[in-house]
Design an enzyme around this catalytic site. Structure first.
Site, PDB file in Angstrom:
ATOM      1  N   LYS A  13       0.829  -1.214   0.000  1.00 27.06           N
ATOM      2  CA  LYS A  13       0.000   0.000   0.000  1.00 27.06           C
ATOM      3  C   LYS A  13       0.863   1.263   0.000  1.00 27.06           C
ATOM      4  O   LYS A  13       0.643   2.173  -0.785  1.00 27.06           O
ATOM      5  CB  LYS A  13      -0.944   0.012   1.226  1.00 27.06           C
ATOM      6  CG  LYS A  13      -1.860  -1.202   1.317  1.00 27.06           C
ATOM      7  CD  LYS A  13      -2.754  -1.160   2.539  1.00 27.06           C
ATOM      8  CE  LYS A  13      -2.026  -1.128   3.864  1.00 27.06           C
ATOM      9  NZ  LYS A  13      -1.261  -2.338   4.205  1.00 27.06           N
ATOM     10  N   ARG A  88      -9.360   0.996   9.169  1.00 25.50           N
ATOM     11  CA  ARG A  88      -8.720  -0.267   9.512  1.00 25.50           C
ATOM     12  C   ARG A  88      -9.644  -1.188  10.309  1.00 25.50           C
ATOM     13  O   ARG A  88      -9.241  -2.252  10.729  1.00 25.50           O
ATOM     14  CB  ARG A  88      -7.499   0.051  10.358  1.00 25.50           C
ATOM     15  CG  ARG A  88      -6.311  -0.784   9.982  1.00 25.50           C
ATOM     16  CD  ARG A  88      -5.168  -0.300  10.825  1.00 25.50           C
ATOM     17  NE  ARG A  88      -3.983  -1.032  10.581  1.00 25.50           N
ATOM     18  CZ  ARG A  88      -2.995  -0.608   9.801  1.00 25.50           C
ATOM     19  NH1 ARG A  88      -3.088   0.521   9.155  1.00 25.50           N
ATOM     20  NH2 ARG A  88      -1.915  -1.329   9.692  1.00 25.50           N
ATOM     21  N   ARG A 127      12.073  -5.478   4.169  1.00 25.09           N
ATOM     22  CA  ARG A 127      11.725  -4.056   4.013  1.00 25.09           C
ATOM     23  C   ARG A 127      12.713  -3.158   4.762  1.00 25.09           C
ATOM     24  O   ARG A 127      13.098  -3.425   5.888  1.00 25.09           O
ATOM     25  CB  ARG A 127      10.318  -3.793   4.530  1.00 25.09           C
ATOM     26  CG  ARG A 127      10.016  -2.298   4.581  1.00 25.09           C
ATOM     27  CD  ARG A 127       8.574  -1.976   4.669  1.00 25.09           C
ATOM     28  NE  ARG A 127       7.911  -2.587   5.799  1.00 25.09           N
ATOM     29  CZ  ARG A 127       6.601  -2.512   5.999  1.00 25.09           C
ATOM     30  NH1 ARG A 127       5.848  -1.869   5.140  1.00 25.09           N
ATOM     31  NH2 ARG A 127       6.057  -3.092   7.036  1.00 25.09           N
ATOM     32  N   ARG A 160      11.950  -1.291  10.259  1.00 26.67           N
ATOM     33  CA  ARG A 160      10.928  -0.842  11.194  1.00 26.67           C
ATOM     34  C   ARG A 160      10.862  -1.776  12.400  1.00 26.67           C
ATOM     35  O   ARG A 160      10.968  -2.986  12.251  1.00 26.67           O
ATOM     36  CB  ARG A 160       9.557  -0.830  10.492  1.00 26.67           C
ATOM     37  CG  ARG A 160       9.153   0.535  10.022  1.00 26.67           C
ATOM     38  CD  ARG A 160       7.962   0.530   9.128  1.00 26.67           C
ATOM     39  NE  ARG A 160       6.780  -0.153   9.639  1.00 26.67           N
ATOM     40  CZ  ARG A 160       5.594  -0.125   9.025  1.00 26.67           C
ATOM     41  NH1 ARG A 160       5.463   0.553   7.899  1.00 26.67           N
ATOM     42  NH2 ARG A 160       4.560  -0.767   9.513  1.00 26.67           N
ATOM     43  N   ARG A 171       0.470  -8.725  13.635  1.00 25.06           N
ATOM     44  CA  ARG A 171      -0.193  -7.752  12.758  1.00 25.06           C
ATOM     45  C   ARG A 171      -1.079  -8.460  11.728  1.00 25.06           C
ATOM     46  O   ARG A 171      -2.154  -7.988  11.398  1.00 25.06           O
ATOM     47  CB  ARG A 171       0.851  -6.884  12.054  1.00 25.06           C
ATOM     48  CG  ARG A 171       1.481  -5.873  13.007  1.00 25.06           C
ATOM     49  CD  ARG A 171       2.756  -5.293  12.443  1.00 25.06           C
ATOM     50  NE  ARG A 171       2.548  -4.509  11.255  1.00 25.06           N
ATOM     51  CZ  ARG A 171       3.501  -4.224  10.377  1.00 25.06           C
ATOM     52  NH1 ARG A 171       4.740  -4.680  10.566  1.00 25.06           N
ATOM     53  NH2 ARG A 171       3.235  -3.499   9.321  1.00 25.06           N
TER      54      ARG A 171
END
Ligand code: AP5
Length: 214
Positions: A13, A88, A127, A160, A171
């Site tokens: 996203k 969300r 990432r 992160r 998550r």
């Protein structure tokens, strides 16, 4: 053009929101980025959000909904925006629909990035993000030009905190339980448009261009 991006954590996203924001010159509004910026600046909101984010849980609605709805009333949102990470859960989706309806508006597209959990876990472990300008990279497939250095602003990229494996699994669980139902919410309203985000970056961009050209 008012766009909501749907999809699991790590589905792409943020990466594609940036592309669309540059292309259509409308703001990219990421609740995750707003919370991380607050945390970096040591604000009370950032400190409250941190505990939830570190556990991979959702930040409570009372800290989130008004923040986003106020943001949408700012001048730079007049021609539209890209919402990334909001809504969300069903409460947030409904709050957004009602706030827009009060102004005689609705979102134009709810773009759903579809990808398997295995692929997501692989992507999240690779990432890297720039803590200064927010650019996103991946050590596999989308690396920085100079190892460890952001192409856009020259800062050192980092992993992160919530991309650690245990938090990623949490998550994904929170996504399945609380966020996935909003895909049905937008489908029932005829707004859901699916994109196969397991494809290479250029293919996903082409699919987005095709979807939004009309
Ligand atoms: P947030 O920052 O919103 O995280 P998220 O939704 O979990 O999404 P991500 O940023 O992890 O993934 P993404 O889909 O943007 O993927 P990306 O483009 O980076 O939220 C963080 C936390 O904040 C939440 O857990 C929660 O606590 C809180 N929060 C935020 N909003 C909230 C709300 N509304 N209510 C309550 N709490 C809230 O891509 C992933 C990787 O894949 C990258 O490395 C990228 O380079 C790579 N990649 C992407 N596309 C491709 C491709 N096509 N090919 C190869 N690699 C690709």
């Amino acid at each position: 053009m008012k766009i909501v991006l749907l999809g699991a954590p790590g589905a792409g996203k943020g990466t594609h929101a940036q592309y669309l924001s540059d292309k259509y010159e409308i703001p990219h509004i990421s609740t995750g980025d707003i919370f991380r910026a607050n945390l970096k600046n040591g604000t009370p909101l950032g400190l409250k959000a941190k505990a939830y984010m570190d556990r991979g849980e959702l930040v409570p609605d009372e800290l989130t909904v008004d923040l986003v709805l106020d943001r949408l009333n700012q001048e730079d949102c007049e021609n539209g925006y890209i919402l990334d990470g909001f809504p969300r859960n069903l409460f947030q989706a409904d709050a957004l629909t009602k706030a827009l309806a009060e102004k005689g508006e609705d979102i134009d597209h709810a773009i759903h990035f579809v990808i398997s959990e295995e692929a997501i876990i692989r992507r999240m472990s690779g990432r890297r993000v720039c803590p200064v300008c927010g650019a996103t990279y991946n050590v596999v497939g989308m690396p920085t030009k100079v190892e460890g250095i952001c192409d856009r602003c020259g800062s050192e990229v980092i992993q992160r905190e919530d991309d650690k494996p245990a938090t990623v699994l949490k998550r994904l669980e929170v996504y399945r339980e609380q966020t996935e139902p909003i895909v049905g919410y937008y489908r029932e309203r005829g707004k859901e448009e699916r994109i196969d985000s397991s494809q290479p970056l250029e293919e996903v961009r082409k699919a987005l261009d095709e979807l939004l050209k009309g």
